[in-house]
Design a protein around this motif. Structure first.
Motif, PDB file in Angstrom:
ATOM      1  N   ALA A  28       1.244  10.071  -2.226  1.00 46.11           N
ATOM      2  CA  ALA A  28       1.364   9.473  -0.889  1.00 46.11           C
ATOM      3  C   ALA A  28       2.031  10.478   0.048  1.00 46.11           C
ATOM      4  N   GLN A  30       4.364  10.935   3.425  1.00 45.22           N
ATOM      5  CA  GLN A  30       5.273  10.169   4.286  1.00 45.22           C
ATOM      6  C   GLN A  30       4.909  10.272   5.763  1.00 45.22           C
ATOM      7  N   LYS A  31       4.516  11.471   6.206  1.00 39.86           N
ATOM      8  CA  LYS A  31       4.186  11.655   7.618  1.00 39.86           C
ATOM      9  C   LYS A  31       2.956  12.544   7.748  1.00 39.86           C
ATOM     10  N   THR A  60       3.115  10.552  14.045  1.00 40.34           N
ATOM     11  CA  THR A  60       2.674  10.518  12.650  1.00 40.34           C
ATOM     12  C   THR A  60       2.721   9.105  12.080  1.00 40.34           C
ATOM     13  N   ASP A  62       2.482   7.047   7.905  1.00 41.20           N
ATOM     14  CA  ASP A  62       2.439   7.247   6.455  1.00 41.20           C
ATOM     15  C   ASP A  62       0.997   7.114   5.977  1.00 41.20           C
ATOM     16  N   ALA A 105      -1.621   1.590   9.286  1.00 44.57           N
ATOM     17  CA  ALA A 105      -0.481   2.190   8.578  1.00 44.57           C
ATOM     18  C   ALA A 105       0.633   1.161   8.398  1.00 44.57           C
ATOM     19  N   ARG A 107       3.942   2.410   8.548  1.00 45.11           N
ATOM     20  CA  ARG A 107       5.054   2.977   9.310  1.00 45.11           C
ATOM     21  C   ARG A 107       4.535   4.082  10.232  1.00 45.11           C
ATOM     22  N   SER A 140      11.085   5.493  14.925  1.00 50.66           N
ATOM     23  CA  SER A 140      10.208   5.118  13.819  1.00 50.66           C
ATOM     24  C   SER A 140      10.170   3.594  13.735  1.00 50.66           C
TER      25      SER A 140
END
Length: 276
Positions: A28, A30-31, A60, A62, A105, A107, A140
């Motif tokens: 995965a 994160q950004k 960005t 995740d 997404a 996040r 965020s």
């Protein structure tokens, strides 16, 4: 013309969407998104208007391990849409919500760097001019959670060395310095850039002004001489002020003096979680 349009649609629908294909490496991200995007943006002002700025943006989201890639064009579409609307704390949250929905997404993150101009009045002549501050909105947001928002600002100031004043028969060396301050605010709380800049620059030996006449220059010279401060003094005064500021969860402060008698800078920093 109708036949060409129909054929065009058929051709587009048959284009393979590689981003949505499966990735089997089990990692995965994160950004993932776009960085160094330069766009004109509208920043809300304390007066109720807005200021047009040139923004440098990173946006960005995740990316789950099963997806090969994200849709980069959608980030630019989102930023282009929002660049037409004056933004501040609340709008940043709405922008990230929009990003989460359109990119599917969990996040989203954004960093907006820009120069913000505030009108300043010379201390004696009263002449007005504009001073620029480097500012950042960093935020965020995760689905079902509250917005995490950090305001960053770089403020110039003048400092005068207490040691130099103490040991010299006349005069004392001074320097221009900068305060780099980041504050994380409680959800629902917001402080205007204009107010934060004013509170910060008052902690130096004297403020910096873009336009000074002779009577103003006399004032700022004597003001700094009467208010000598080491870089450590400036930093500690900033910490005491930020501790009392309503709605602050966390802050980071850096002070740097560009020394006038050395070929190096004096530097101090402090990070603190505010327990209220």
């Amino acid at each position: 013309m109708m036949r060409q349009t129909t054929q065009g649609r058929s051709s587009n629908s048959s284009i393979k969407d590689v981003q949505n294909s499966c990735d089997e490496r089990g990692i995965a991200i994160q950004k993932v998104g776009v960085s160094d995007v330069h766009l004109p943006f509208l920043i809300k002002t304390k007066s109720g208007s807005f200021q047009s700025v040139l923004a440098k943006i990173k946006l960005t989201v995740d990316l789950p391990q099963e997806f090969k890639g994200t849709h980069m064009s959608r980030f630019i579409e989102i930023l282009s849409d929002w660049s037409q609307k004056p933004v501040s704390y609340r709008e940043i949250g709405n922008m990230l919500t929009d990003t989460i929905v359109r990119l599917h997404a969990k996040r989203a993150h954004i960093d907006i760097h820009f120069k913000y101009f505030v009108e300043k009045e010379a201390p004696v002549s009263g002449l007005k001019s504009m001073l620029d501050y480097d500012c950042t909105f960093s935020a965020s947001l995760a689905r079902g959670e509250q917005l995490d928002f950090v305001l960053g600002i770089i403020v110039p100031f003048t400092s005068l060395c207490p040691c130099s004043k103490e040991i010299s028969q006349y005069g004392a060396h001074n320097q221009r310095g900068i305060m780099r301050v980041k504050i994380k605010q409680v959800h629902g709380k917001f402080i205007w850039i204009e107010d934060l800049a004013k509170m910060l620059e008052e902690r130096g030996s004297c403020q910096v002004y873009p336009l000074l006449k002779r009577e103003d220059e006399k004032y700022v010279t004597e003001k700094a001489y009467e208010n000598p401060k080491f870089v450590e003094d400036v930093l500690r005064d900033l910490v005491l002020m930020l501790r009392k500021l309503d709605g602050i969860q966390w802050f980071e402060v850096e002070c740097e003096n560009y020394e006038s008698i050395h070929n190096h800078s004096a530097y101090a920093t402090h990070i603190e979680n505010v327990d209220k």
